[in-house]
Design a protein around this motif. Structure first.
Motif, PDB file in Angstrom:
ATOM      1  N   CYS A  27       0.038  -1.777  -3.005  1.00 54.60           N
ATOM      2  CA  CYS A  27       0.418  -2.802  -3.759  1.00 54.60           C
ATOM      3  C   CYS A  27      -0.902  -3.466  -4.305  1.00 54.60           C
ATOM      4  CB  CYS A  27       1.182  -3.876  -2.976  1.00 54.60           C
ATOM      5  SG  CYS A  27       1.505  -5.140  -4.072  1.00 54.60           S
ATOM      6  N   ASP A  40       4.835 -10.517  -5.114  1.00 56.30           N
ATOM      7  CA  ASP A  40       3.617 -10.696  -5.281  1.00 56.30           C
ATOM      8  C   ASP A  40       2.695 -11.335  -4.241  1.00 56.30           C
ATOM      9  OD1 ASP A  40       1.277 -10.403  -7.024  1.00 56.30           O
ATOM     10  OD2 ASP A  40       1.652 -12.263  -8.139  1.00 56.30           O
ATOM     11  N   LYS A  69       5.601  -6.040  -3.495  1.00 54.02           N
ATOM     12  CA  LYS A  69       5.320  -6.154  -5.292  1.00 54.02           C
ATOM     13  C   LYS A  69       6.357  -7.301  -5.743  1.00 54.02           C
ATOM     14  CE  LYS A  69       3.900  -1.594  -6.334  1.00 54.02           C
ATOM     15  NZ  LYS A  69       4.578  -0.074  -6.758  1.00 54.02           N
TER      16      LYS A  69
END
Ligand code: NAD
Ligand code: TYD
Length: 376
Positions: free
Chosen positions: A115, A74, A71
């Motif tokens: 995610c 990204d 996370k």
């Protein structure tokens, strides 16, 4: 693109991280590695200050940490190499192999799933690429012990040695039949990756590669161990009669294949990667001895007396030989180096980088790099 490479401080991972950091300046490369005995940040000292490179020390078995890293950075693509990788260690300590290779891969898959499924675009533009081994297919028979002309010899095979030691080769469709705790753990991880594709629709890729050789390989594996032992006049422990056959590929050619497959491979698919380059251990060892002696200025054959036949490895697979024509046909990949060139380059690198080797064999490299990274 933000790419997470696991096991980037290891042998193959460090070549891959270097390739990506240099080739894709607009991508961010996040190297996630626990720095086990096999992880060595000195393998990446030339690129560690690049703006598109980040190192994160973490254990792939730590699901919460994997999710946090995915996370925070990204992550769009994962190239998963982190593993326990040495067959002999797996015979002594199978639990560590199941933990890292099976549970670690599962925790990474689940982190990627959670995610990516939380994003509006879902799995669009995402990829989980798992690096595996030809050892999952089991062992092939040695039906031609003297070797016959290889049906797959390419310009990259050895110039004088186009041999195959049997009529069968591993294909992508070959049934899994692992024998060692190492290959059993890798086979299991491959199944989990495919299960995430089939069950959750995660875009995944699996590649199964033959034995790699080249710079930065931990000196418990055959080629760097023997180069180092010859340099120190130490015995060269050849398992059994030295008749086992392996298919050797230069590590930078593997990294190039991974790059190509990561960008052009068909999600859900599997590709075999091989060197078209089979060698009986004893013949390969003689080539290494000859090359080291020549480069050290020793008379030809001076170190042959170091060859010492020892008790065979338990369950020692006889022959591995990859048919990687699918990758050649579909994506146009071929090994670039001829074997003699690759071995010469490799031996030269270990002889020129004795400090790298000595720091590992003396065991103090880890303290040095732990200190260097403390507080970063
Ligand atoms: P390696 O042992 O040199 O490196 C493994 C790396 O993984 C190390 O940096 C280590 O610190 C890291 N690691 C281990 N456990 C970890 C954990 N729990 N969390 C995070 N990091 C961890 O291995 P290699 O030879 O570079 O192999 C890399 C991958 O390629 C492996 O998955 C292996 O199965 C596969 N492979 C290797 C070969 C080969 O000939 N070396 C051939 C085919 C496939
Ligand atoms: P290795 O580098 O451990 O790779 P793998 O077992 O994954 O193929 O070994 C390559 C070959 O060399 C294998 O047949 C085992 C053999 N070997 C020896 O004969 N002596 C050794 O000391 C080592 C490490 C390997």
């Amino acid at each position: 693109m933000n790419v997470m490479i696991t096991g980037g401080a290891g042998f193959i991972g460090s070549h891959l991280v270097r390739l990506f950091v240099n080739k894709y300046p607009d991508s961010r490369i996040i190297n996630v590695d626990k720095l086990t005995y096999a992880g060595n940040l000195a393998n990446l000292s030339d690129i560690e200050d690049r703006p598109n490179y980040t190192f994160v020390k973490a254990d792939i078995c730590d699901y919460d940490e994997m999710l946090r890293i995915m996370k925070e950075h990204d992550i769009d693509g994962v190239i998963h190499l982190a593993a326990e990788s040495h067959v002999d260690r797996s015979i002594l300590d199978p639990f560590t192999f199941a933990r890292t290779n099976v549970m670690g891969t599962l925790s990474l898959l689940q982190a990627a799933k959670v995610c990516w499924e939380s994003k509006p675009e879902g799995y669009e533009g995402k990829l989980f690429y798992h690096i595996s081994t030809d050892e999952v297919y089991g062992a092939l028979e040695l039906t031609d012990p003297e070797g016959v002309e290889s049906p797959f010899a390419t310009t990259a095979s050895s110039s004088e040695h186009h041999l195959a030691f049997g009529t069968e080769f591993f294909l992508e469709s070959t049934k899994y039949n692992p024998h060692s705790p190492y290959s059993a753990s890798k086979a299991s991880s491959d199944h989990f990756v495919r299960a995430y594709h089939d069950t959750y629709g995660m875009p995944t890729l699996v590649t199964n590669c033959s034995n790699n050789y080249g710079p930065y390989q931990f000196p418990e594996k055959l080629i760097p161990l023997f180069i180092n032992n010859i340099r120190h006049g130490k015995p060269l422990p050849v398992y059994g009669k030295g008749e086992n056959v392996r298919d050797w590929l230069f590590v930078e050619d593997h990294a190039r294949a991974i790059d190509l497959i990561f960008h052009k491979g068909k999600p859900g698919d599997t590709y075999n990667i091989g060197g078209f380059n089979e060698w009986k251990n004893i013949d390969l060892i003689k080539v290494i001895i000859k090359t080291v002696d020549r480069l050290l200025g020793n008379p030809e054959g001076a170190s042959e007396h170091l060859i010492t036949f020892v008790t065979d490895r338990k369950g020692h697979d006889m022959r591995y030989a990859i048919d990687s024509r699918k990758l050649q046909r579909e994506l146009g990949w071929e090994p670039s180096l001829q074997f003699e060139e690759g071995i010469e380059k490799t031996v030269r690198w270990y002889l020129d980088n004795q400090e790298w080797m000595d720091r590992i064999t003396s065991g103090d490299y880890r303290d040095y790099y732990e200190k260097m990274y403390a507080g970063r």
